[in-house]
Design a protein around this motif. Structure first.
Motif, mmCIF file in Angstrom:
data_model
loop_
_atom_site.group_PDB
_atom_site.id
_atom_site.type_symbol
_atom_site.label_atom_id
_atom_site.label_comp_id
_atom_site.label_asym_id
_atom_site.label_seq_id
_atom_site.Cartn_x
_atom_site.Cartn_y
_atom_site.Cartn_z
ATOM 1 N N LYS A 262 -5.965 8.067 1.958
ATOM 2 C CA LYS A 262 -6.520 7.213 0.827
ATOM 3 C C LYS A 262 -7.535 5.951 0.736
ATOM 4 O O LYS A 262 -7.709 5.606 -0.590
ATOM 5 C CB LYS A 262 -5.392 7.361 -0.087
ATOM 6 C CG LYS A 262 -4.650 8.359 -0.338
ATOM 7 C CD LYS A 262 -3.863 8.658 -1.002
ATOM 8 C CE LYS A 262 -2.992 9.923 -1.486
ATOM 9 N NZ LYS A 262 -1.982 10.420 0.051
ATOM 10 N N LEU A 263 -7.753 5.288 1.740
ATOM 11 C CA LEU A 263 -8.738 4.211 1.250
ATOM 12 C C LEU A 263 -9.998 3.772 1.563
ATOM 13 O O LEU A 263 -10.383 4.668 2.958
ATOM 14 C CB LEU A 263 -8.648 3.154 2.958
ATOM 15 C CG LEU A 263 -6.239 3.100 2.436
ATOM 16 C CD1 LEU A 263 -6.028 1.502 3.787
ATOM 17 C CD2 LEU A 263 -6.394 2.542 0.963
ATOM 18 N N ALA B 31 0.676 -1.106 -0.141
ATOM 19 C CA ALA B 31 0.065 -0.228 -0.393
ATOM 20 C C ALA B 31 1.378 1.116 0.054
ATOM 21 O O ALA B 31 0.465 1.960 -0.537
ATOM 22 C CB ALA B 31 -0.888 -0.168 0.886
ATOM 23 N N ARG C 280 -11.571 5.166 5.330
ATOM 24 C CA ARG C 280 -10.133 6.698 6.006
ATOM 25 C C ARG C 280 -10.236 6.351 7.651
ATOM 26 O O ARG C 280 -9.715 6.890 8.546
ATOM 27 C CB ARG C 280 -10.355 7.983 5.692
ATOM 28 C CG ARG C 280 -9.975 8.617 4.465
ATOM 29 C CD ARG C 280 -10.643 9.772 4.253
ATOM 30 N NE ARG C 280 -11.513 10.454 4.207
ATOM 31 C CZ ARG C 280 -12.668 10.868 3.062
ATOM 32 N NH1 ARG C 280 -12.541 9.841 1.657
ATOM 33 N NH2 ARG C 280 -13.403 10.427 3.761
ATOM 34 N N GLN D 40 2.980 0.961 -4.050
ATOM 35 C CA GLN D 40 1.666 2.132 -4.864
ATOM 36 C C GLN D 40 1.375 3.225 -3.957
ATOM 37 O O GLN D 40 0.553 4.689 -5.803
ATOM 38 C CB GLN D 40 -0.007 1.704 -4.251
ATOM 39 C CG GLN D 40 -0.668 1.743 -5.405
ATOM 40 C CD GLN D 40 -1.911 0.992 -5.086
ATOM 41 O OE1 GLN D 40 -2.767 -0.364 -4.488
ATOM 42 N NE2 GLN D 40 -3.504 1.410 -5.313
ATOM 43 N N TYR D 41 0.718 4.280 -2.909
ATOM 44 C CA TYR D 41 0.772 5.342 -2.967
ATOM 45 C C TYR D 41 1.410 6.330 -2.694
ATOM 46 O O TYR D 41 1.203 7.421 -2.332
ATOM 47 C CB TYR D 41 -0.211 5.311 -1.486
ATOM 48 C CG TYR D 41 -2.154 4.735 -1.726
ATOM 49 C CD1 TYR D 41 -2.510 5.938 -2.715
ATOM 50 C CD2 TYR D 41 -1.853 3.491 -1.165
ATOM 51 C CE1 TYR D 41 -4.189 4.707 -2.958
ATOM 52 C CE2 TYR D 41 -3.349 3.308 -1.980
ATOM 53 C CZ TYR D 41 -4.153 3.764 -2.422
ATOM 54 O OH TYR D 41 -5.356 3.272 -2.804
ATOM 55 N N THR D 42 2.928 6.382 -2.272
ATOM 56 C CA THR D 42 4.121 6.869 -2.127
ATOM 57 C C THR D 42 5.073 6.684 -2.975
ATOM 58 O O THR D 42 6.090 7.564 -2.912
ATOM 59 C CB THR D 42 4.403 7.163 -0.960
ATOM 60 O OG1 THR D 42 4.709 5.762 -0.209
ATOM 61 C CG2 THR D 42 2.784 7.074 0.360
ATOM 62 N N LYS E 210 0.209 8.884 5.081
ATOM 63 C CA LYS E 210 0.411 9.200 3.906
ATOM 64 C C LYS E 210 -0.537 8.640 3.210
ATOM 65 O O LYS E 210 -0.948 8.502 2.059
ATOM 66 C CB LYS E 210 1.777 9.442 3.164
ATOM 67 C CG LYS E 210 2.711 10.177 4.037
ATOM 68 C CD LYS E 210 2.530 11.297 3.632
ATOM 69 C CE LYS E 210 3.366 12.672 3.897
ATOM 70 N NZ LYS E 210 3.219 14.030 4.487
ATOM 71 N N VAL E 211 -0.659 7.182 3.583
ATOM 72 C CA VAL E 211 -1.749 6.620 3.523
ATOM 73 C C VAL E 211 -2.765 5.929 3.103
ATOM 74 O O VAL E 211 -4.204 6.023 2.689
ATOM 75 C CB VAL E 211 -1.382 4.838 3.034
ATOM 76 C CG1 VAL E 211 -1.720 3.886 2.237
ATOM 77 C CG2 VAL E 211 0.492 4.975 2.346
#
Length: 500
Positions: free
Chosen positions: A377-378, A325, A414, A328-330, A373-374
């Protein structure tokens, strides 16, 4: 759910209304008709029953009871709205159809008074389903008037402080707590059907354990020792697995002396469950089945709206490792980083702040990068697995990578909805991790755990491979009711005293 404002009346006006209502009460008491001496009223119908079965009930005698929410009419005819547990029904009272003395007394009743009504079901000329009153009995006198105006999205504080008034004047609020009750029942039914046994464990403990959280501290006078309100039910429940109760769960209050925000209340409700001879994958399957089936059973759909997002709870939720995760996002691939210093530098390069009380490690850097940071986004249901050992003191290490544990958290919109492990059953490893928590606590980390020698002793007798899961009941109810704050789903949330 639309939220409404309870508008406070001017103190002078309120005092006058209080005086008038008390004078009415005094007059009733002087006449030997004290409403507070009424002991029971055997009603036999509710507003909902009358409306749902009107055709078969029309013309039949009924007894209804509830609170007067409005009065209108003139002279010898009055209309009222009676609110009971199910909703509202109109009352039709006519002087020439009732005892004249009863009608005159009724005319003096106030909005908010609680009454019992004997009458018959009928439909008015305008077509409204109603009860034609034959007798009206004052069962309890309201000495305070209900708020007069309700509008807007303000004054939540007053609603939460006076939930009793909120429930009276905003009947739609009750829906949240009906759904809450249904969800808790669903959890019990779901687990009972799968052979789990419901148990109870202590709320007061001599050791704060089972989670990383700051506890509430109290004092036991007889023993002259400090004790802690539980921050989790984990360690007592796993002792029961050691004892041979292979599937156990507890639904109960948890207390954490931490911040308050839309997702957190100092006391909240969780269900923790443990099952011998399974692992965190088994817990993922169970959690997905439990929550998706709750939505289908309670709401009739897998599609729910929460915090402005359309959430799809159809089973088949994605599962990602924490490192996947983060990558993927950072863009940072922590699995390609081996050293602590490099991992910390990578995290800081994208603005991640690491806790000052701990010596920064690869695991800290991975976890904080995900957290900061992640997580935000969920949106759709997502299982995040394989958490670092550094932040998972009770979870079993991954046989593939000793830096990681067999742990997952479920995130929706989130928000963390639950936490689960393949439980650590190695007493030597467990003691070392407890010791690490003790060291962190000594450095000022008030959320770090304590050494629990008795739990180590229990593990030395042998804990079978076990899967464990903790679910936040309040968060799940927030999801099912589209509530944006935990205070909307707790009847009596913690509030700061007005004089502070």
């Amino acid at each position: 759910m639309a939220e409404q404002k309870m508008t406070q009346q001017p103190e002078q006006e309120l005092s006058e209304q209080r005086r008038v209502r008390r004078e009415k009460l005094a007059a009733l008491q002087a006449a030997g008709e004290d409403p507070f001496q009424q002991t029971r009223f055997d009603w036999d119908a509710t507003s909902a029953q009358i409306k749902e079965h009107f055709d078969e009930m029309e013309g039949k005698a009924v007894k209804v009871a509830g609170r007067l929410m409005s009065k209108r009419g003139m002279g010898k005819v009055s209309f009222c709205d009676l609110q009971d547990r199910d909703g509202r029904i109109q009352l039709y009272a006519r002087q020439d159809e009732m005892d004249e003395a009863v009608y005159k007394k009724f005319k003096k009743f106030d909005i908010g008074d609680i009454v019992g009504v004997e009458g018959e079901v009928f439909r008015t000329q305008r077509g409204e389903m109603s009860v034609r009153a034959k007798n009206i009995i004052l069962l309890s006198k309201a000495l305070l008037p209900l708020p007069e105006k309700f509008h807007g999205l303000q004054d939540r504080e007053l609603r939460y402080r006076q939930r009793y008034v909120d429930l009276i004047v905003n009947p739609e609020v009750k829906r949240n707590f009906i759904i809450r009750s249904k969800f808790i029942k669903h959890v019990r039914d779901f687990l009972d059907e799968r052979g789990y046994m419901e148990v109870e464990t202590p709320v007061l403990n001599t050791i704060s354990g089972g989670a990383t959280a700051r506890p509430f501290i109290t004092h036991h006078n007889t023993l002259d020792i400090d004790m802690y309100l539980r921050i989790a039910t984990e360690l007592p429940l796993k002792r029961l697995i050691v004892g041979g109760l292979d599937r156990v769960y507890e639904i109960g209050r948890i207390f954490r002396n931490e911040g308050m925000d839309p997702k957190h209340n100092p006391e909240f409700t969780s269900v923790e469950l443990y099952q011998a001879y399974t692992d965190f994958n088994g817990m993922m399957d169970l959690f997905e089945d439990l929550l998706s089936s709750a939505a289908q059973k309670i709401l009739g759909t897998y599609q729910v709206e929460w915090q402005g997002e359309q959430i799809d709870l159809t089973p088949g939720w994605p599962r990602m490792t924490m490192a996947e995760a983060v990558k993927q996002y950072t863009g940072i691939d922590f699995m390609a980083i081996s050293g602590d210093a490099e991992a910390v530098a990578a995290a800081k390069s994208i603005g991640v702040e690491l806790p000052e009380t701990a010596d920064p490690t690869w695991g800290n850097a991975l976890y904080e990068t995900f957290d900061q940071k992640v997580e935000e986004k969920l949106i759709q249901p997502t299982f995040i697995t394989m958490h670092p050992v550094d932040v998972s003191p009770l979870a079993k290490r991954s046989p593939k990578d000793p830096r990681l544990t067999e742990r997952f958290e479920l995130f929706i919109c989130r928000s963390e909805m639950g936490n689960a492990f393949s439980e650590l059953n190695d007493p030597i490893d467990q003691k070392q991790r407890f010791q690490k928590q003790v060291e962190l606590r000594a450095k000022g980390d008030s959320e770090a755990g304590m050494m629990d020698e008795d739990y180590i002793n229990a593990l030395e007798y042998g804990l079978p491979p076990t899967g464990g899961l903790g679910i936040g009941i309040d968060r799940c109810v927030m999801l099912l009711t589209n509530s944006d704050t935990i205070r909307e789903v707790i009847l009596f949330p913690t509030m700061k005293p007005l004089d502070k």
